[in-house]
Design a protein around this motif. Sequence first.
Motif, PDB file in Angstrom:
ATOM      1  N   ALA A 133       0.676  -1.234  -0.059  1.00  0.00           N
ATOM      2  CA  ALA A 133       0.079  -0.131   0.222  1.00  0.00           C
ATOM      3  C   ALA A 133       0.811   1.145   0.030  1.00  0.00           C
ATOM      4  CB  ALA A 133      -0.944   0.073   1.240  1.00  0.00           C
ATOM      5  N   PHE A 134       2.215   1.021   0.466  1.00  0.00           N
ATOM      6  CA  PHE A 134       3.165   2.424   0.194  1.00  0.00           C
ATOM      7  C   PHE A 134       3.456   2.499  -0.991  1.00  0.00           C
ATOM      8  CE2 PHE A 134       3.092   1.357   4.783  1.00  0.00           C
ATOM      9  CZ  PHE A 134       3.444   2.472   5.329  1.00  0.00           C
ATOM     10  N   ILE A 135       3.069   1.743  -2.051  1.00  0.00           N
ATOM     11  CA  ILE A 135       3.699   2.238  -3.401  1.00  0.00           C
ATOM     12  C   ILE A 135       2.258   2.522  -4.145  1.00  0.00           C
ATOM     13  CG2 ILE A 135       4.251   1.119  -5.626  1.00  0.00           C
ATOM     14  CD1 ILE A 135       5.395  -1.122  -4.132  1.00  0.00           C
ATOM     15  N   PRO A 136       2.283   4.008  -4.468  1.00  0.00           N
ATOM     16  CA  PRO A 136       0.987   4.457  -4.709  1.00  0.00           C
ATOM     17  C   PRO A 136       0.727   3.827  -6.199  1.00  0.00           C
ATOM     18  CG  PRO A 136       2.584   6.315  -4.248  1.00  0.00           C
ATOM     19  CD  PRO A 136       3.161   5.009  -4.182  1.00  0.00           C
ATOM     20  N   LEU A 137      -0.965   4.235  -6.460  1.00  0.00           N
ATOM     21  CA  LEU A 137      -1.441   3.595  -7.866  1.00  0.00           C
ATOM     22  C   LEU A 137      -1.287   2.303  -7.880  1.00  0.00           C
ATOM     23  CD1 LEU A 137      -0.079   6.747 -10.215  1.00  0.00           C
ATOM     24  CD2 LEU A 137      -2.305   6.244  -8.644  1.00  0.00           C
ATOM     25  N   VAL A 138      -0.272   1.506  -7.948  1.00  0.00           N
ATOM     26  CA  VAL A 138      -0.034   0.146  -8.420  1.00  0.00           C
ATOM     27  C   VAL A 138      -0.063  -0.769  -7.303  1.00  0.00           C
ATOM     28  CG1 VAL A 138       1.096   1.011 -10.547  1.00  0.00           C
ATOM     29  CG2 VAL A 138       2.511   0.209  -8.528  1.00  0.00           C
ATOM     30  N   GLY A 139       0.353  -0.396  -6.020  1.00  0.00           N
ATOM     31  CA  GLY A 139       0.369  -1.234  -5.054  1.00  0.00           C
ATOM     32  C   GLY A 139      -0.564  -2.217  -4.731  1.00  0.00           C
ATOM     33  N   ALA A 140      -2.024  -1.271  -4.456  1.00  0.00           N
ATOM     34  CA  ALA A 140      -3.215  -2.249  -4.115  1.00  0.00           C
ATOM     35  C   ALA A 140      -3.213  -3.251  -5.134  1.00  0.00           C
ATOM     36  CB  ALA A 140      -4.488  -1.125  -4.146  1.00  0.00           C
ATOM     37  N   THR A 141      -3.128  -2.973  -6.422  1.00  0.00           N
ATOM     38  CA  THR A 141      -3.396  -3.940  -7.786  1.00  0.00           C
ATOM     39  C   THR A 141      -2.414  -4.954  -7.411  1.00  0.00           C
ATOM     40  OG1 THR A 141      -3.952  -2.112  -9.169  1.00  0.00           O
ATOM     41  CG2 THR A 141      -3.361  -4.098 -10.145  1.00  0.00           C
ATOM     42  N   LEU A 142      -1.301  -4.891  -7.467  1.00  0.00           N
ATOM     43  CA  LEU A 142      -0.166  -6.016  -7.053  1.00  0.00           C
ATOM     44  C   LEU A 142      -0.562  -6.877  -5.874  1.00  0.00           C
ATOM     45  CD1 LEU A 142       3.311  -4.078  -7.444  1.00  0.00           C
ATOM     46  CD2 LEU A 142       1.895  -5.722  -9.092  1.00  0.00           C
ATOM     47  N   ALA A 143      -1.135  -6.121  -4.785  1.00  0.00           N
ATOM     48  CA  ALA A 143      -1.669  -6.832  -3.584  1.00  0.00           C
ATOM     49  C   ALA A 143      -2.636  -7.714  -3.945  1.00  0.00           C
ATOM     50  CB  ALA A 143      -1.847  -6.117  -2.425  1.00  0.00           C
ATOM     51  N   GLY A 144      -3.722  -7.294  -4.816  1.00  0.00           N
ATOM     52  CA  GLY A 144      -4.894  -7.974  -4.993  1.00  0.00           C
ATOM     53  C   GLY A 144      -4.637  -9.055  -6.030  1.00  0.00           C
ATOM     54  N   VAL A 145      -3.678  -9.005  -7.014  1.00  0.00           N
ATOM     55  CA  VAL A 145      -3.134 -10.194  -7.855  1.00  0.00           C
ATOM     56  C   VAL A 145      -2.483 -11.167  -7.014  1.00  0.00           C
ATOM     57  CG1 VAL A 145      -1.549 -10.536  -9.758  1.00  0.00           C
ATOM     58  CG2 VAL A 145      -3.257  -8.540  -9.579  1.00  0.00           C
ATOM     59  N   LEU A 146      -1.621 -10.749  -6.064  1.00  0.00           N
ATOM     60  CA  LEU A 146      -0.996 -11.821  -5.304  1.00  0.00           C
ATOM     61  C   LEU A 146      -1.842 -12.532  -4.443  1.00  0.00           C
ATOM     62  CD1 LEU A 146       2.361  -9.945  -4.391  1.00  0.00           C
ATOM     63  CD2 LEU A 146       2.127 -11.818  -5.998  1.00  0.00           C
ATOM     64  N   ALA A 147      -2.791 -12.188  -4.033  1.00  0.00           N
ATOM     65  CA  ALA A 147      -3.761 -12.542  -2.911  1.00  0.00           C
ATOM     66  C   ALA A 147      -4.766 -13.571  -3.895  1.00  0.00           C
ATOM     67  CB  ALA A 147      -4.660 -11.770  -2.274  1.00  0.00           C
ATOM     68  N   ALA A 148      -4.950 -13.333  -5.095  1.00  0.00           N
ATOM     69  CA  ALA A 148      -6.018 -13.880  -5.962  1.00  0.00           C
ATOM     70  C   ALA A 148      -4.942 -15.227  -6.352  1.00  0.00           C
ATOM     71  CB  ALA A 148      -6.365 -13.059  -7.308  1.00  0.00           C
ATOM     72  N   LEU A 149      -3.875 -15.089  -6.958  1.00  0.00           N
ATOM     73  CA  LEU A 149      -3.042 -16.274  -7.256  1.00  0.00           C
ATOM     74  C   LEU A 149      -2.976 -17.164  -6.216  1.00  0.00           C
ATOM     75  CD1 LEU A 149      -0.129 -14.378  -9.084  1.00  0.00           C
ATOM     76  CD2 LEU A 149      -2.122 -15.923 -10.339  1.00  0.00           C
ATOM     77  N   VAL A 150      -2.757 -16.888  -4.924  1.00  0.00           N
ATOM     78  CA  VAL A 150      -2.616 -17.722  -3.675  1.00  0.00           C
ATOM     79  C   VAL A 150      -3.873 -18.449  -3.576  1.00  0.00           C
ATOM     80  CG1 VAL A 150      -2.283 -17.943  -1.203  1.00  0.00           C
ATOM     81  CG2 VAL A 150      -0.848 -16.231  -2.661  1.00  0.00           C
ATOM     82  N   ALA A 151      -4.913 -17.674  -3.677  1.00  0.00           N
ATOM     83  CA  ALA A 151      -6.458 -18.549  -3.712  1.00  0.00           C
ATOM     84  C   ALA A 151      -6.718 -19.121  -4.828  1.00  0.00           C
ATOM     85  CB  ALA A 151      -7.515 -17.348  -3.603  1.00  0.00           C
ATOM     86  N   LEU A 152      -6.412 -19.034  -5.879  1.00  0.00           N
ATOM     87  CA  LEU A 152      -6.348 -19.903  -6.852  1.00  0.00           C
ATOM     88  C   LEU A 152      -5.648 -21.188  -7.018  1.00  0.00           C
ATOM     89  CD1 LEU A 152      -7.443 -20.314 -10.122  1.00  0.00           C
ATOM     90  CD2 LEU A 152      -5.231 -19.163 -11.091  1.00  0.00           C
TER      91      LEU A 152
END
Length: 375
Positions: free
Chosen positions: A263-282
């Motif tokens: 979240a400390f990376i503006p604009l793209v941090g939240a997107t990266l976190a969501g992608v990683l969480a979705a990959l782990v869930a997948l």
Amino acid sequence: MSADVVGAPDAPRPRRTASALWADGFGRVGTRAVQVLAVLAVLAVFVLAVTRLTLVVIPVLIALVLAAAISPLVSLLRRRGLPALLATWIALLALVAVLAGIVWLVIRAVVNQWDELSAQAVDGFDALQSYVQGLPFEVTEEQVRSLQESVTGLLQSSAVGSGAIAGVSATADFVAGFFIMIVVLFFFLKDGPKLWEFLLRPFEGHRYERGKRIGDATVRTLGGYVRGTAIVAAVDAIGIGIGLAIVGVPLVIPLSVLVFLLAFIPLVGATLAGVLAALVALVAVGPVEALIVVAIVVVVNQVEGDFLQPIVMGRALRLHPLMILVALTAGTVLAGLTGAVLAVPIAASIWRAIQVWDGPDLPARFAREKRPETV
């Protein structure tokens, strides 16, 4: 008489001096071009020096940002009567304790769930392989086996060995930089105002007042940005972590910590976190749960962006999204992930310094509004 006039030599033309050559329009353009080239040369030398001295520059910048965020705690303790040294040690040890606690929670969660995660990963890969083979276009088992052999060969190649050696060197640099950051942070917390006063010794009068304004504005901007981002990141991490726990995704604590850090990376941090969480869930639980995780991440980020961030951040970061993107890209190119984290608060601090250049509410001349800016 007319013949004498015709045959008389022409009067000598006055020669243009060097200063006159630079005084016309073309000369002024040339002067500006030389000035621009000189400024670019100085900036190039500065950037080269910074990239060569990252082991020193980056820890100092991180210490500066952290000191700006923690300085209110030190000031509060000193107002309560504690000596400067004791107040600094309390604040510094509190920060180290929080970081150590987070690292311990992450390591404990990974160790406790490693067997379960590895088994779920194997099952998830088998399910993903079966899903791929059921697609309309043909993906044969031979192609999948070839891909597996390629990955295995890559892991056993000499490139991985050299990468491991480079990783050891990077780890040593990280440890050295961490200790430099701790030492610099200690002195910033203890003697920050004294150090800034020492740097302002060459200045007097309005230049000294300008330096005081810039120092105060920089500390307030950096501290407000870090504290505001930390609050927003904590809300994101808690919200997404609760969603991951409800869905049944493993490694909830490490993923929540990762959400907080990204979240400390503006604009793209939240997107990266969501992608990683979705990959782990997948991989761990399945595609339906992965889609649910994506929906949770989108909802949390939308609530944070529309409601929480404007309230918490306030005036700490007053930059156009385009400037944030440019600063983020430049920081990433120059210093990688650390540059991506530091670039935006540094850019916001520079802009805030420009806003108080000629007075508390009087920007520098070039940044003042000259006319109503309506489009």
